[in-house]
Design an enzyme around this catalytic site. Structure first.
Site, short mmCIF file in Angstrom:
data_model
loop_
_atom_site.label_atom_id
_atom_site.label_comp_id
_atom_site.label_asym_id
_atom_site.label_seq_id
_atom_site.Cartn_x
_atom_site.Cartn_y
_atom_site.Cartn_z
N PRO A 57 0.86 -1.20 0.00
CA PRO A 57 0.00 0.00 0.00
C PRO A 57 0.89 1.25 0.00
CG PRO A 57 0.09 -0.96 2.19
CD PRO A 57 0.88 -1.88 1.30
N ASP A 93 5.81 2.85 2.21
CA ASP A 93 4.94 1.73 2.54
C ASP A 93 4.07 2.14 3.72
OD1 ASP A 93 3.75 -0.63 3.34
OD2 ASP A 93 5.56 -1.85 3.07
N HIS A 94 2.76 2.28 3.46
CA HIS A 94 1.87 2.82 4.47
C HIS A 94 1.66 1.86 5.64
CE1 HIS A 94 -0.70 5.72 6.13
NE2 HIS A 94 -1.48 5.98 5.11
N ARG A 95 2.08 0.61 5.50
CA ARG A 95 1.98 -0.34 6.62
C ARG A 95 2.97 0.01 7.73
NH1 ARG A 95 3.15 -5.87 3.73
NH2 ARG A 95 4.87 -4.55 3.03
#
Length: 584
Positions: free
Chosen positions: A378, A556-558
């Site tokens: 994401p 990386d939005h995680r």
């Protein structure tokens, strides 16, 4: 006679195993030393026959072409064979002391003849499929989806031994020598130099050696006689352990869930735990070192070499399979397709018009699997601009003196230095997400990947420990890596270990772009062309022309949230506006 190391294909390699001892009588082409480098494992054969009188290297030594490996007494090998032949010739001339002994001897000879005849009949009654049968063999797992045949090292009609190198395969990552899967005579070679080959593709036809089949049969009988109450797998494991002198892997490993396999491949083990497990398997020092670096539980890796010896390619294949298992799980759970559908039939010119097919370069082909990983990340991109007017003035003052020293000072060197410093202050951007999505692995050193455009495609060499280097040293390394990349002379080490990446499009134009995060990294910084723009000066209450550099941070939005990304990008922009802040 001195037996020296041949051309290894690399500058130096490590002695992983010594396969002979002083006093051994060896034949020509018998393997004597096992060498391992970052690219491949190679068994070095003896170039002559004789008795080993001296071993000039030890396990762990670094050797290069021309280094003396062992010394042979070539006469000793010949004398031994001649003496044996003479004793055989003289044996029938000895007469028995009396008639009784002669009768016994005669009876004994008859008994031996009968036994030999029975053995011959028994062998003849067995199926002969493995003896003198032409067998087509497929390529092993090469560690990449596709590679090029660089050299064919044997010819049709040659006699080869098992594990003798027959092909040299090259990809953009490494050069690997493919061993003969069995001993025998080469009937046909199914590939030629320059061909692109894939895992499992048929590449050679070998007529199996009768001698090998007989030896295998004798070994099997010996095992059965020594251990009649042991099952076949235990007997086989015992034999392999005795042959190699190394601990043998369990023949059958307990199966685990896909999550456990992924965890084993992902790097959760400490170095002491990995070292303890390494004693249970048959692998060389270079492979053991790589297992520590990857965090792989090596007891879960299956060896593909002789006697189940584990190669570096086996480690890469294990990690690759584990990643595929991990990625397949969320895809199947969500019902999403794991790949795009096939192209429609475009042969109808009235509908699709004229078309032309062009082959992708080898670099582009091997980059596709890596780029596909972005499907599972994401990603979000944060945009900002940096006022580099003062920095550009400083670069202008310094570049003349550096050019006289042969150093090209570009704005990229300042970007690398500022970003490396920012990563030490914001370590979450210099990290990796664990396979089980429960931990963040923070890197203590900044290994900066620099995207370089070449005629074959984009390649990303790495500046190691960028946080400890000055702008001048960074500029030197950028220039060296760029030249090596365009001349296709980058080594495997030049391309490994990046913790963050910078992609600069400064000379190509454009106002901004969205770079793709290079998994397993969690961030990448893009820099576009700097342009003069009007900037409002709050002190003078006027517009001033300032040199503004667009920045694009994909993440990386995680692992990273939007607020942190905005703070990090602004921090980098501030360092580029005034590099003196790095000194504070």
């Amino acid at each position: 006679m001195e037996i020296k190391a041949p051309d290894l294909g690399v500058d130096s390699a490590e002695v992983s195993e010594i396969m002979v001892q002083v006093g051994d009588v060896i034949a020509k082409d018998d393997n004597i030393i096992l060498l391992e480098s970052d690219k491949a494992s190679v068994e070095v054969p003896s170039s002559a026959a004789g008795k080993v009188t001296k071993i000039s290297v030890t396990v762990g030594d670094q050797v290069s072409e021309g280094v003396v490996l062992i010394e042979l007494d070539s006469d000793a090998g010949g004398d031994s064979q001649e003496a044996s032949a003479e004793e055989t010739d003289k044996a029938p001339e000895k007469a028995p002391a009396n008639k009784s002994e002669g009768d016994k001897s005669h009876a004994s000879e008859k008994s031996k003849d009968a036994s030999a005849s029975a053995a011959t009949d028994t062998n003849a009654s067995k199926p002969a499929a493995k003896e003198g049968t032409a067998t087509t063999h497929a390529l092993p797992d090469l560690g990449v989806d596709e590679a090029q045949v660089a050299e064919i090292m044997v010819s049709v009609g040659d006699m080869v031994t098992a594990d003798q190198s027959v092909l040299l395969i090259e990809s953009d990552k490494a050069s690997v020598e493919v061993p003969a899967p069995e001993a025998g005579k080469i009937e046909k070679i199914l590939v030629k130099a320059g061909d692109m080959v894939a895992n499992g593709q048929d590449f050679i036809v070998i007529i199996g050696s009768d001698a090998d089949a007989s030896t295998n049969s004798a070994d099997a009988k010996s095992d059965e006689a020594d251990a009649p109450d042991v099952n076949k797998e235990d007997s086989s494991g015992k034999q392999a352990s005795q042959t190699t002198g190394e601990p043998k892997q369990a023949a059958v490993k307990s199966t685990s869930s896909s999550n456990e396999v992924v965890a084993n491949a992902g790097g959760k083990l400490t170095e002491s735990q990995v070292n303890a497990k390494l004693t249970e398997v048959y692998a060389g020092p270079a492979v053991r070192k790589l297992a520590r670096q990857l965090g792989v539980d090596i007891t879960q890796v299956s060896g593909s070499a002789l006697n189940d010896r584990i190669l570096k390619e086996d480690l890469f294949a294990h990690v690759k399979n584990s990643l595929n298992t991990q990625q397949a799980a969320p895809a199947s759970g969500s019902g999403a397709s794991s790949s795009l559908p096939k192209l429609p039939d475009m042969s109808n010119v009235e509908i699709w018009g004229e078309s032309e097919t062009q082959d992708l370069t080898r670099l582009q082909k091997v980059s596709i699997p890596q780029l596909n990983y972005n499907t599972y990340l994401p990603q979000v991109t944060q945009f900002d601009v940096s006022d580099i007017t003062e920095t550009e003035k400083l670069r202008g003052e310094l570049k003349g003196g550096m050019k006289a020293e042969g150093v090209g000072l570009t704005i990229l060197a300042f970007i690398v230095k500022a970003t490396a410093y920012a990563l030490t202050q914001h370590p979450r951007f210099n990290s990796h997400l664990s396979d089980d999505n429960t931990q963040v692995i923070l890197r203590k050193s900044v290994n900066m990947g620099i995207a370089v455009a070449t005629d074959d495609g984009l390649i990303v060499p790495v500046i190691k420990n960028a946080q400890d280097k000055g702008i001048k040293q960074i500029a030197i390394e950028i220039g060296e890596l760029a030249v090596k990349a365009r001349d296709k002379k980058l080594s495997t080490k030049d391309l490994q270990g990046a913790s963050f990446t910078i992609s600069s499009q400064g000379i190509l134009g454009g106002t901004a772009f969205t770079p793709l995060v290079n998994w397993p990294q969690v961030g990448i910084l893009g820099a576009s062309e700097a342009t003069m723009q009007p900037h409002w000066n709050t002190k003078s209450q006027t517009f001033e022309p300032r040199l503004m550099l667009p920045l694009s941070l994909s993440y990386d939005h995680r692992v990273i949230n939007g607020a942190d990304a905005a703070v990090f990008t602004r921090y980098v922009a501030g360092l580029l506006a005034d590099p003196r802040r790095i000194l504070l």
